[in-house]
Design a protein around this motif. Structure first.
Motif, PDB file in Angstrom:
ATOM      1  N   TYR A   1      57.561  50.194   7.071  1.00 35.93           N
ATOM      2  CA  TYR A   1      57.113  51.288   6.297  1.00 35.93           C
ATOM      3  C   TYR A   1      55.776  51.698   6.570  1.00 35.93           C
ATOM      4  O   TYR A   1      55.314  53.075   6.624  1.00 35.93           O
ATOM      5  CB  TYR A   1      57.469  51.387   4.800  1.00 35.93           C
ATOM      6  N   ASP A   2      54.809  50.648   6.439  1.00 43.83           N
ATOM      7  CA  ASP A   2      53.423  51.038   6.769  1.00 43.83           C
ATOM      8  C   ASP A   2      53.389  51.521   8.261  1.00 43.83           C
ATOM      9  O   ASP A   2      52.409  52.417   8.278  1.00 43.83           O
ATOM     10  CB  ASP A   2      52.454  49.610   6.647  1.00 43.83           C
ATOM     11  N   PHE A   3      54.116  51.060   9.065  1.00 34.66           N
ATOM     12  CA  PHE A   3      53.966  51.707  10.376  1.00 34.66           C
ATOM     13  C   PHE A   3      54.201  53.053  10.367  1.00 34.66           C
ATOM     14  O   PHE A   3      53.773  53.998  10.884  1.00 34.66           O
ATOM     15  CB  PHE A   3      54.663  50.770  11.576  1.00 34.66           C
TER      16      PHE A   3
ATOM     17  N   ALA B   1      58.589  55.203  -3.829  1.00 28.08           N
ATOM     18  CA  ALA B   1      58.983  54.175  -4.628  1.00 28.08           C
ATOM     19  C   ALA B   1      60.469  53.995  -4.645  1.00 28.08           C
ATOM     20  O   ALA B   1      60.860  52.758  -5.379  1.00 28.08           O
ATOM     21  CB  ALA B   1      58.567  54.822  -6.201  1.00 28.08           C
ATOM     22  N   ASP B   2      61.027  54.665  -3.947  1.00 32.34           N
ATOM     23  CA  ASP B   2      62.596  54.209  -4.043  1.00 32.34           C
ATOM     24  C   ASP B   2      63.007  54.021  -2.545  1.00 32.34           C
ATOM     25  O   ASP B   2      64.245  54.143  -2.406  1.00 32.34           O
ATOM     26  CB  ASP B   2      63.402  55.958  -4.383  1.00 32.34           C
ATOM     27  N   ARG B   3      62.147  53.657  -1.701  1.00 34.95           N
ATOM     28  CA  ARG B   3      62.563  53.363  -0.469  1.00 34.95           C
ATOM     29  C   ARG B   3      63.367  51.789  -0.266  1.00 34.95           C
ATOM     30  O   ARG B   3      63.036  50.846  -0.975  1.00 34.95           O
ATOM     31  CB  ARG B   3      61.222  53.019   0.332  1.00 34.95           C
ATOM     32  N   SER B   4      64.250  51.939   0.190  1.00 37.50           N
ATOM     33  CA  SER B   4      65.324  50.622   0.715  1.00 37.50           C
ATOM     34  C   SER B   4      64.634  49.728   1.349  1.00 37.50           C
ATOM     35  O   SER B   4      63.991  49.800   2.514  1.00 37.50           O
ATOM     36  CB  SER B   4      66.807  50.778   1.273  1.00 37.50           C
TER      37      SER B   4
ATOM     38  N   SER C   1      68.508  48.338   9.838  1.00 41.59           N
ATOM     39  CA  SER C   1      69.026  47.485   8.473  1.00 41.59           C
ATOM     40  C   SER C   1      68.539  46.101   8.925  1.00 41.59           C
ATOM     41  O   SER C   1      68.752  45.400   9.746  1.00 41.59           O
ATOM     42  CB  SER C   1      70.436  47.468   8.530  1.00 41.59           C
ATOM     43  N   ILE C   2      67.738  45.859   7.910  1.00 41.46           N
ATOM     44  CA  ILE C   2      66.828  44.590   7.729  1.00 41.46           C
ATOM     45  C   ILE C   2      67.235  43.576   6.813  1.00 41.46           C
ATOM     46  O   ILE C   2      66.311  43.397   5.769  1.00 41.46           O
ATOM     47  CB  ILE C   2      65.315  44.887   7.860  1.00 41.46           C
ATOM     48  N   TYR C   3      68.725  43.173   6.896  1.00 44.67           N
ATOM     49  CA  TYR C   3      69.045  42.181   5.827  1.00 44.67           C
ATOM     50  C   TYR C   3      68.269  40.834   5.745  1.00 44.67           C
ATOM     51  O   TYR C   3      67.856  40.583   6.805  1.00 44.67           O
ATOM     52  CB  TYR C   3      70.715  42.201   5.819  1.00 44.67           C
TER      53      TYR C   3
ATOM     54  N   ASN D   1      61.808  39.746   2.265  1.00 41.83           N
ATOM     55  CA  ASN D   1      62.244  41.228   2.335  1.00 41.83           C
ATOM     56  C   ASN D   1      61.203  42.272   2.140  1.00 41.83           C
ATOM     57  O   ASN D   1      61.170  43.331   2.987  1.00 41.83           O
ATOM     58  CB  ASN D   1      63.338  41.478   1.665  1.00 41.83           C
ATOM     59  N   ILE D   2      60.264  41.890   1.129  1.00 41.23           N
ATOM     60  CA  ILE D   2      59.156  42.920   0.877  1.00 41.23           C
ATOM     61  C   ILE D   2      58.232  42.930   2.222  1.00 41.23           C
ATOM     62  O   ILE D   2      57.817  43.913   2.643  1.00 41.23           O
ATOM     63  CB  ILE D   2      58.060  42.306  -0.305  1.00 41.23           C
ATOM     64  N   ALA D   3      58.076  41.785   2.699  1.00 40.89           N
ATOM     65  CA  ALA D   3      56.933  41.481   3.970  1.00 40.89           C
ATOM     66  C   ALA D   3      57.453  42.391   5.282  1.00 40.89           C
ATOM     67  O   ALA D   3      57.115  42.978   5.754  1.00 40.89           O
ATOM     68  CB  ALA D   3      56.728  40.084   4.058  1.00 40.89           C
ATOM     69  N   LYS D   4      58.844  42.108   5.236  1.00 39.04           N
ATOM     70  CA  LYS D   4      59.681  42.959   6.611  1.00 39.04           C
ATOM     71  C   LYS D   4      59.649  44.512   6.285  1.00 39.04           C
ATOM     72  O   LYS D   4      59.204  45.273   7.301  1.00 39.04           O
ATOM     73  CB  LYS D   4      61.135  42.536   6.477  1.00 39.04           C
ATOM     74  N   ALA D   5      60.048  44.839   5.120  1.00 39.66           N
ATOM     75  CA  ALA D   5      60.130  46.230   4.730  1.00 39.66           C
ATOM     76  C   ALA D   5      58.643  47.033   4.679  1.00 39.66           C
ATOM     77  O   ALA D   5      58.322  48.004   5.426  1.00 39.66           O
ATOM     78  CB  ALA D   5      60.745  46.677   3.236  1.00 39.66           C
TER      79      ALA D   5
END
Ligand SMILES: *Cc1c(COP(=O)(O)O)cnc(C)c1O
Length: 360
Positions: A275-277, A291-294, A335-337, A267-271
């Protein structure tokens, strides 16, 4: 058959492996000659399904023995009411943290039962951050402290566990339960509707410390009493049997992925990819404090809202669906569950880059 790349906020994508197993077992579950949908909830077959689901959930989350797991109905929304009905325990007030649309609904429902103290709020910046613990004005006599661990609409997630001392901490984890390990012992109660990250709609999971059970308002409606639900092993009435079965398959799938620590890394890799993009883009934007991004729900806007429809059309043509933002905030939301793969997120980011190049 082509499966869509599904970014729905909920009901949301389920692991294809789970759906394949469910399809294979549809007419005849394990030689029983019945679909799970057709079984008595009191029969040996279904009891074994429900017990396995609870066992696997307990193992994945390392739920301590002094916590009950309840499989209920009514969605997270009914928990907005069941929490005060059961946890006020004679007290006059409860503390709530206001972080957006879902917190607002929880607060509104609780107001029918007690004095609600909004002890922290991110309304001053349009609910784009998680209020720091130091800014929470907690009350010692509050019956409990309620917060929304992941705001599904605003895309704000707490990446830390609040410390509420002896006052029980209650969390709405509807959209991030099972996305990472949770230290359950820090909570009095955790609840989640299943349809975001666990299984089909119709099932609500409640994990509650056993000393908090049995202190409901006088003569509570039986269905809304955690004690009655716990004493009856979540079978006071007919439980959502098929939803429990699918959730159980999802738990088995999670174990095969390596458990919640492994899923968290995915999930960290996906997010991060998304977000980097977004951060590098001059065309797309995400409004949430870094710091608070889902890690589960990523809202974003285009530089020109007039291009929203064209963006969605192009996404659809590439097999991507459900990217339209919530009606209350507009824009887009991915949403990237757990069940949404890294390659699905790559497909989205590639399309966004292409769209930016041609429209930016
Ligand atoms: C979806 C959601 C709810 C409402 O869930 P229902 O099952 O529709 O009642 C509540 N809280 C959060 C954080 C949600 O994401």
């Amino acid at each position: 058959m082509a499966r869509a790349i599904n970014f729905s906020a909920g009901p949301a994508a389920l692991p294809e492996e789970v759906l394949t197993i469910a399809a294979a077992e549809m007419l005849d579950w394990h030689g029983s000659g019945q679909s799970v949908m057709e079984m008595s909830h009191r029969g040996r077959e279904f009891i074994s399904i429900a017990e396995a689901a609870e066992r696997d959930l307990r193992e994945l989350l390392a739920i301590p023995a002094n916590y009950k797991v309840l499989f209920l109905q009514g969605g997270a929304t009914l928990q907005f009411e069941m929490v005060p009905i059961n946890l006020l325990a004679g007290k006059a007030s409860a503390d709530y943290v206001h972080t957006g649309e879902w917190a607002k609904k929880a607060i509104k429902e609780a107001r029918a039962f007690c004095q609600v103290n909004v002890v922290a709020s991110s309304e001053d910046r349009q609910f784009t951050y998680a209020p720091a613990q130091a800014d929470w004005k907690l009350n010692k006599d509050a019956a409990y402290v309620h917060y929304t661990a992941n705001e599904t609409i605003g895309g704000v997630e707490f990446h830390w566990v609040p410390d509420t001392g002896d006052v029980p901490l209650v969390a709405d984890m509807s959209s991030n339960l099972m996305s990472k390990p949770v230290d359950v012992a820090k909570y009095g109660l955790i609840y989640a509707g299943a349809q975001k990250n666990i299984g089909p709609a119709g099932l609500t999971i409640v994990i509650v410390r056993d000393d908090l059970i049995g202190k409901a308002v006088p003569t509570p409606p039986a269905m809304l009493d955690y004690k009655i639900q716990a004493d009856n092993e979540s079978m006071f009435n007919t439980p959502p049997t098929y939803a429990i079965y699918i959730a159980g398959l999802v738990f088995q799938w999670l174990k095969k992925q390596g458990g919640l620590a492994a899923i968290e890394q995915q999930n960290i890799a996906k997010a991060s990819l998304l977000y980097d993009f977004l951060d590098a883009s001059r065309f797309f934007k995400n409004p949430v404090a870094k710091a608070d991004r889902s890690r589960m729900n990523v809202p974003f806007t285009l530089a020109d809202a007039a291009l929203d429809e064209e963006f969605l059309k192009g996404a659809k043509a590439r097999g991507m669906v459900q990217l339209k933002g919530h009606r209350s905030v507009g824009g887009m939301r991915a949403s990237i569950y757990n069940a949404v793969s890294l390659s699905a997120v790559k497909t989205l980011v590639d399309y966004m880059a292409e769209f930016e190049n041609s429209h930016g």
